[in-house]
Design an enzyme around this catalytic site. Sequence first.
Site, PDB file in Angstrom:
ATOM      1  N   TYR A  15       1.316  -1.323   0.496  1.00  0.00           N
ATOM      2  CA  TYR A  15       0.291  -0.525   0.111  1.00  0.00           C
ATOM      3  C   TYR A  15       0.701   1.160  -0.084  1.00  0.00           C
ATOM      4  O   TYR A  15       0.598   1.872   1.177  1.00  0.00           O
ATOM      5  CB  TYR A  15      -1.164   0.085   1.675  1.00  0.00           C
ATOM      6  CG  TYR A  15      -1.441  -0.936   1.387  1.00  0.00           C
ATOM      7  CD1 TYR A  15      -2.982  -1.949   0.576  1.00  0.00           C
ATOM      8  CD2 TYR A  15      -1.450  -2.443   2.508  1.00  0.00           C
ATOM      9  CE1 TYR A  15      -3.127  -2.893   0.233  1.00  0.00           C
ATOM     10  CE2 TYR A  15      -2.038  -3.324   2.412  1.00  0.00           C
ATOM     11  CZ  TYR A  15      -3.078  -3.843   1.810  1.00  0.00           C
ATOM     12  OH  TYR A  15      -3.597  -4.489   1.823  1.00  0.00           O
ATOM     13  N   TYR A 143     -13.176  -6.181   5.596  1.00  0.00           N
ATOM     14  CA  TYR A 143     -11.938  -6.064   4.589  1.00  0.00           C
ATOM     15  C   TYR A 143     -11.487  -7.849   3.883  1.00  0.00           C
ATOM     16  O   TYR A 143     -12.289  -8.711   5.535  1.00  0.00           O
ATOM     17  CB  TYR A 143     -10.649  -5.461   5.194  1.00  0.00           C
ATOM     18  CG  TYR A 143      -9.413  -5.906   4.435  1.00  0.00           C
ATOM     19  CD1 TYR A 143      -9.156  -5.396   3.267  1.00  0.00           C
ATOM     20  CD2 TYR A 143      -8.407  -7.646   4.496  1.00  0.00           C
ATOM     21  CE1 TYR A 143      -8.390  -6.051   2.229  1.00  0.00           C
ATOM     22  CE2 TYR A 143      -7.426  -7.351   4.062  1.00  0.00           C
ATOM     23  CZ  TYR A 143      -6.646  -7.121   2.762  1.00  0.00           C
ATOM     24  OH  TYR A 143      -5.884  -7.085   2.112  1.00  0.00           O
ATOM     25  N   ASP A 248     -14.821 -14.874   7.772  1.00  0.00           N
ATOM     26  CA  ASP A 248     -13.395 -14.771   7.601  1.00  0.00           C
ATOM     27  C   ASP A 248     -12.584 -14.520   8.986  1.00  0.00           C
ATOM     28  O   ASP A 248     -12.980 -13.291   9.351  1.00  0.00           O
ATOM     29  CB  ASP A 248     -13.412 -13.356   6.331  1.00  0.00           C
ATOM     30  CG  ASP A 248     -12.109 -13.700   6.173  1.00  0.00           C
ATOM     31  OD1 ASP A 248     -10.777 -13.901   6.992  1.00  0.00           O
ATOM     32  OD2 ASP A 248     -11.109 -12.971   5.039  1.00  0.00           O
ATOM     33  N   LYS A 277      -2.795 -15.532   9.011  1.00  0.00           N
ATOM     34  CA  LYS A 277      -2.461 -14.318   9.545  1.00  0.00           C
ATOM     35  C   LYS A 277      -1.419 -16.062  10.829  1.00  0.00           C
ATOM     36  O   LYS A 277      -0.197 -16.310  10.165  1.00  0.00           O
ATOM     37  CB  LYS A 277      -2.900 -13.946  10.263  1.00  0.00           C
ATOM     38  CG  LYS A 277      -3.802 -12.875   9.195  1.00  0.00           C
ATOM     39  CD  LYS A 277      -3.876 -11.480  10.182  1.00  0.00           C
ATOM     40  CE  LYS A 277      -3.334  -9.832   8.724  1.00  0.00           C
ATOM     41  NZ  LYS A 277      -4.844  -9.953   8.049  1.00  0.00           N
TER      42      LYS A 277
HETATM   43  C1  LIG Z   1      -5.026 -10.314   6.256  1.00  0.00           C
HETATM   44  C2  LIG Z   1      -6.307 -10.485   6.245  1.00  0.00           C
HETATM   45  C3  LIG Z   1      -6.946 -11.182   4.966  1.00  0.00           C
HETATM   46  C4  LIG Z   1      -5.844 -11.184   3.585  1.00  0.00           C
HETATM   47  O1  LIG Z   1      -4.733 -12.254   3.764  1.00  0.00           O
HETATM   48  P1  LIG Z   1      -3.170 -12.530   3.289  1.00  0.00           P
HETATM   49  O2  LIG Z   1      -2.432 -13.530   3.809  1.00  0.00           O
HETATM   50  O3  LIG Z   1      -2.917 -11.403   3.215  1.00  0.00           O
HETATM   51  O4  LIG Z   1      -3.994 -12.649   1.723  1.00  0.00           O
HETATM   52  C5  LIG Z   1      -8.205 -11.435   4.618  1.00  0.00           C
HETATM   53  N1  LIG Z   1      -8.845 -11.399   5.137  1.00  0.00           N
HETATM   54  C6  LIG Z   1      -8.270 -10.873   7.150  1.00  0.00           C
HETATM   55  C7  LIG Z   1      -9.779 -10.709   8.100  1.00  0.00           C
HETATM   56  C8  LIG Z   1      -7.575 -10.389   7.021  1.00  0.00           C
HETATM   57  O5  LIG Z   1      -7.317  -9.671   7.685  1.00  0.00           O
END
Ligand SMILES: *Cc1c(COP(=O)(O)O)cnc(C)c1O
Length: 427
Positions: A15, A143, A248, A277
């Site tokens: 970014y 996100y 997610d 993560k």
């Molecule tokens: C960081 C994140 C993603 C994307 O994960 P990457 O490993 O960066 O591709 C997707 N959803 C959420 C909620 C996130 O915090």
Amino acid sequence: MSQLEFDRAHLWHPYTNVVKPGATFLAKSAEGVRITLDDGTELIDAMSSWWSVIHGHRHPAIMTAVHDQLDRMPHVMFGGLTHDPAVDLGRKLLAMAPPSLTRIFYCDSGSVSVEVAMKMAVQYQHSAGRPARSQFATIRGGYHGDTWKAMSVCDPVTGMHHLFKGALSVQHFAERPPLRLGDDWDEDPERNGLADLARLVAANKDRLAALILEPVVQGAGGMYFYHPEYLNRARAICDEHGLLLIFDEIATGFGRAGRLFATRFTGIEPDILCLGKALTGGTMSFAATLASTRVAEVIGGGEPGLFMHGPTFMANPLACAAACASLDLLATGDWERQVALIEAQMQAELSPARALPGVADVRVLGAIGVIEMDHAVSADRAHGYCRELGVFLRPFGRNIYAMPPFVTTQDELTRITDGMLALAKVL
Ligand SMILES: *Cc1c(COP(=O)(O)O)cnc(C)c1O
């Protein structure tokens, strides 16, 4: 050209403007909660390196597991082969995940796990005889990653959808759940946000494969904590109209919000769950998409039956070994006490920020502490103070926040909260 000069001239950072890059530090090593820079400066990693390094950098148990695996077999393809780290990790994940989730798809990163989840939802609907259901409902402020499908369900404003109009899939956005975690639940559907969601789903149900959202904690969309009852009711709306529910938990999984998964704030289970993560304790990129028996059986029983996804490095043994070691550390349960202590200390130490000019809100949940300003703050300007503070903080949007490793000591956490307060005064 020095290392930093080469970096400035040639390397793109997340970014950022590649021709006008911001301040960047040269990291040389990391241990526990500390990152050591080229000049010997030590910075406390208040970001857990983007929320992943929950046990601290280079935890000995994870290092040993990765070294052992490296000596045996760093990689083999997963097509037609399997291996102990993949199977062992599967056992551990199923032991902690919501019980209805029984099938695991390993992949490379969080964004890819969201792609996989969305692809599963579309293929589920196709196999169930509803091929027109290929779009998604979500809520504003979310996100889900930077790949195309994941991006299409990110908040349209912060995700800059206007820029990619025409290239992005059209999705359907309900308002951000207006009631926060800790608010009294309000049964009025116009005030709790569910009327908006119900209208959107009812109006588009013939097009909708699934509802996707981050349960309880919206992370990179603004560090917003919303009422879990919203999710219980959203589950009912999905069931009524034949949508799958995708959670997610890439940010919230593995204890970050104070429970092992944020799903545990609710009384329901999703059909599909994305994890990433902290999965490897921050050792390397890795993710998993978990699906319910029903989703797996409908996809497997339909035409063509096979699921069309298979990354080259699927179930990479090194990543699986790191994840096994990280989950074993979580299984001791110590994280629960650590996160509860971090939560209480951040509550106490961040609350004076409420009185500062320019501060809009202060909120804490688990090992997530946020000072929300009433204006956008600059990550670059924050970097200018990091050495002085001895803390690595990287704000975004209006949020000065910390997501420290769970092993952060009381004194280290005080340095982090002092740093956040100091930034709130100058940014
Ligand atoms: C960081 C994140 C993603 C994307 O994960 P990457 O490993 O960066 O591709 C997707 N959803 C959420 C909620 C996130 O915090």
